[in-house]
Scaffold this motif. Sequence first.
Motif, PDB file in Angstrom:
ATOM      1  N   LEU A 451       0.756  -1.217   0.079  1.00 60.09           N
ATOM      2  CA  LEU A 451      -0.079  -0.032   0.005  1.00 60.09           C
ATOM      3  C   LEU A 451       0.854   1.210   0.029  1.00 60.09           C
ATOM      4  O   LEU A 451       2.095   1.287   0.181  1.00 60.09           O
ATOM      5  N   ILE A 477       0.467  -1.302  -7.207  1.00 56.78           N
ATOM      6  CA  ILE A 477       0.163   0.218  -6.613  1.00 56.78           C
ATOM      7  C   ILE A 477       0.641   1.175  -7.592  1.00 56.78           C
ATOM      8  O   ILE A 477       0.219   2.340  -7.538  1.00 56.78           O
ATOM      9  N   MET A 484      -4.128   0.279  -2.324  1.00 60.33           N
ATOM     10  CA  MET A 484      -3.683  -1.098  -1.474  1.00 60.33           C
ATOM     11  C   MET A 484      -4.047  -2.136  -2.239  1.00 60.33           C
ATOM     12  O   MET A 484      -5.136  -2.404  -2.686  1.00 60.33           O
ATOM     13  N   THR A 495      -7.607  -4.629  -5.721  1.00 57.90           N
ATOM     14  CA  THR A 495      -7.007  -3.134  -5.345  1.00 57.90           C
ATOM     15  C   THR A 495      -7.756  -2.172  -4.971  1.00 57.90           C
ATOM     16  O   THR A 495      -9.053  -1.999  -5.698  1.00 57.90           O
ATOM     17  N   THR A 516     -12.114  -2.347   1.035  1.00 59.63           N
ATOM     18  CA  THR A 516     -11.164  -2.711   2.006  1.00 59.63           C
ATOM     19  C   THR A 516     -11.515  -3.948   2.941  1.00 59.63           C
ATOM     20  O   THR A 516     -10.750  -4.845   3.292  1.00 59.63           O
ATOM     21  N   PHE A 536      -3.726  -4.305   6.729  1.00 54.74           N
ATOM     22  CA  PHE A 536      -3.150  -3.344   6.117  1.00 54.74           C
ATOM     23  C   PHE A 536      -2.560  -2.076   6.985  1.00 54.74           C
ATOM     24  O   PHE A 536      -1.640  -1.418   6.901  1.00 54.74           O
ATOM     25  N   SER A 540       1.021  -0.131   7.661  1.00 57.90           N
ATOM     26  CA  SER A 540       0.998   1.161   7.274  1.00 57.90           C
ATOM     27  C   SER A 540       2.033   1.999   8.451  1.00 57.90           C
ATOM     28  O   SER A 540       2.361   2.976   8.002  1.00 57.90           O
TER      29      SER A 540
END
Lengths: 572, 572
Positions: A451, A477, A484, A495, A516, A536, A540
């Motif tokens: 991501l 990406i 992500m 994606t 998501t 995710f 991050s």
Amino acid sequence: MKRLIDVAMKREEADLVLKNARIVNVFTGELEEGDVAIADGRIAGIGSYSAKKEEDMSGKILAPGFIDTHMHIESSMMTPSHFGKAIVPYGTTTAVADPHEIANVLGVKGIDFMIKEAESVPVDFRFMLPSCVPATPFEHNGAVIDGALTAEVIGRDDIFGLGEFMNAPGVVFADGDVLTKLESATSARKVVDGHYPSCSPDELNAYSGAGIKTDHECIDTLDALAKIKRGMYIQMREGTATRNLRDLMPIVNKNTLRRCLFCTDDKQVEDLLARGHIDNNIKIAIECGLTPIEAITIATLNAAECYDMTDRGAIAPGRIADIVVIGSFEEFNIEKVFKRGKLVAEGGKALFDAATLEDGSVKDTVHMKEMTLDDVRLPLKSGRVNVMRLLPKNVVTERVTRNVKVKDGYFEYDRDSDISKIVVAERHKNTGNIGIGLVEGYGIKGGAMALSVAHDSHNIIAIGDNDADIVAAVNEIRRVGGGMTAVSGGRVYGTLELPIAGLMSDRGIDYILETTKRLTSYATSELKVADGIEPFMSLSFLSLVVIPELKINDVGLFDYSSFSHIDVEATE
Amino acid sequence: MKRLIDVAMKREEADLVLKNARIVNVFTGELEEGDVAIADGRIAGIGSYSAKKEEDMSGKILAPGFIDTHMHIESSMMTPSHFGKAIVPYGTTTAVADPHEIANVLGVKGIDFMIKEAESVPVDFRFMLPSCVPATPFEHNGAVIDGALTAEVIGRDDIFGLGEFMNAPGVVFADGDVLTKLESATSARKVVDGHYPSCSPDELNAYSGAGIKTDHECIDTLDALAKIKRGMYIQMREGTATRNLRDLMPIVNKNTLRRCLFCTDDKQVEDLLARGHIDNNIKIAIECGLTPIEAITIATLNAAECYDMTDRGAIAPGRIADIVVIGSFEEFNIEKVFKRGKLVAEGGKALFDAATLEDGSVKDTVHMKEMTLDDVRLPLKSGRVNVMRLLPKNVVTERVTRNVKVKDGYFEYDRDSDISKIVVAERHKNTGNIGIGLVEGYGIKGGAMALSVAHDSHNIIAIGDNDADIVAAVNEIRRVGGGMTAVSGGRVYGTLELPIAGLMSDRGIDYILETTKRLTSYATSELKVADGIEPFMSLSFLSLVVIPELKINDVGLFDYSSFSHIDVEATE
């Protein structure tokens, strides 16, 4: 002003009168019975009023619109307009937003986009100038906002203040560029927000004495009370990842209440829909023993006073008619929301549309060459390595030493171990920088994820159990210009496209929520990401070097204790 | 800022450390034990500090410097520097001053003088721009500050806000010039002070909705609570003539406390020395049941917040080191006062001198021809006349009708009656205007008194039982360029000279106190001014036409109920 006076004096008719309401009075802590007369979006009078357009509010409670005192819109992956549409039904009509994430990608151009994008929806976003861009000198991000630029921008009417001053060491060591930022904000009479999770008494003197007014990082009463004693306002936070309100509630008493505020900091879409927004803070505060009006006072008058927004924060003459209609305090059910006297939400739904502002200058922010397998090979002499160990439900990591397989001078994946490879690829200025490290506890098997939301520089971060999928994920990406993704066996499973600065979708809440969910569920069930790891989001934060212990950015592994980069190769 | 941070972090030494103190914390309502480190006039740190220059404060209480939120320096007859010297020993380190009196004589030039004159003493006076100069359209004063001039001046850095808006009817009727004043203040983000003694609910909506933030004219809890409900701050007043604090104390509770302020409004020298200044408000509030820290919070933090003075109002890092040293809360004895970290008063005495700023442009403000006996004859057709009847210990009068002697078409004094003659002579622009009326209840015998302090236009007002002494008294005031005097049998008994605008002495407190006492005592004992009448001060309010019932100015008698001038000759 003339119209307001004329309506107050009944020489002219109000635009709208809310009749027979029970009105929250944040000045006396009481419910007052009466009518509210609205003219030109402001409250003209409270008492006994009539007009052609009236709405009966018998039995209903009217509260001032709620104020979120610190938040990052980007965390929702929505643009301001979509985010505004999402929060209005919960009664939030003003939000102090720190566009820290987009500023790290696009600098002032990104902030300008946020300001403009927010204008179309009936929520008053007040944008701070992020104070720490880049977040550390060890970052390669997309833009720099230094002292000189801060001094140039901070006086702008559409810049509300200086965002959370995370560079606390810079403050307490009186760094020159830091002082330029603080002094320019102070002389422009702008509020400076704080961020100083743990500090000594002397450091707190220095930090608060530098004019930093608020803090949202308190996680215990001791820290919060110490800061209140020095005159700071405490933003009691209920975010998605960080929820501190219950722990902080014991600090609230008749003396300290006026120094307490609410904030959300970071709210993700699913959590927003599940728990609400500032109304959630209010409900928790009531559960913890505050009276409903005390809790509402924190969410309204206190915020208005701290940020010198004298035009709101109360249902009182002359103030903007931001009004939340509540069925009962027991249920705290928000039935309607008025913004500047207009009905903008009803029964949990916004009554307006949001549409992302089209602006090419905030798109196409991924600038890097296509990644190859060679780019992500990790040369090792010995098999003794420093590894980031993830802790479930936490954003801090441990630094551990492990033995791994080495083949032909390079790290070799081992199907039986729990060690994954992590890479951070610089994506702003095509430097070709790629940091490579190893992670334990993430548990990914048979694929990779990547991501472009990677705090705070927002380079592309990827993790996987094989190089081919890592490379494919990063290139996906790159292909979509930020987002992500999850990849397995060379095939992109899906994606979430985040074309705006690689951080935000230009579509609405439904797209973000569904995509998501789908990706997260795939990561957990198919790619076997470990229990307690939010696939995710935890990723991050692995590039956020300002929190312990071992992190990674585009230059490589970063050790928090020594505050410097270290090799993957262990020396001891 | 760097120095403050360095001192907080103990990399540099403080200029002064107050050791082992009990520190009033207005944020938590507690006493905190510790040291206060001061650098560059600001508070650098609280906790444990050392320096070469230390002062042991064991057993002492440190409070933030007190703030008077509304006052007129001119009422003391002292210039700002002398007044500052007089109040500092009582702990007042900041005062929001409305130079309404001098503005009525000299306009902006007078305000500029006050600002400049105040600079030499360690009290921060914050000067408002008077909003009502002249006070009514029926006045002949020395200057006009209309909407256009207000708009021009209000943005100045040394103009703190818009002074008490006495023209409440102008606000509620949305008068154009009034709106210009209010709108220019609001757009310059300046506070507008209020003055609206009794108003209906609708009028209060209009007045508070126009952005008027404070009121110091509340005399009962009902009025004060109504105003707090609409978001106004209430200035609980203890002046010389008007003392409302005890009556208002029931409004203070945990919710409303933050909306309460202290003020003195008008303080005369003798009262100041007898009762003190804002410390007197604090002591009364404690007597009435507040905790000492609650009372101090009203006098400090609340005032700072209302007027957006974020640099003071608390002993906290970064704030100005205005500190009051109190021996004990029981006695509330102020032992020392620090202003910007310097000791400026000790044991009730200021440690600095005051000297009036020499400025010829604020002197010689009495512009009128020498008065003659012909000027003050009162022609009457009948003996049936309208008379102002004084009420003891009050500034309002009654309108009564009486029969008086008439000789050759003129009023004739009668030794056996209690009717005196009163005259108001215009003295700013040599118009020759002289208003003549009759007063009952003043009781003067065998002489006359005159003064150039006559609210709000400050023409020369004189009263007596014979024309010769009245004329002599007015001419004495003319001769000295303003002041107050008593005359008997053509002989001037004594004169307090007030050469600055005819309102203030250029000498210090001792001269004013002694001369006032001597003149007052003479007026009472020799000129037989009635019991319950404060000889000069009650006279100075007889020209204030904005309060009931019958008053007089340079045009003649003014009837409050009809809000117009009337003849002395009674028509009914």
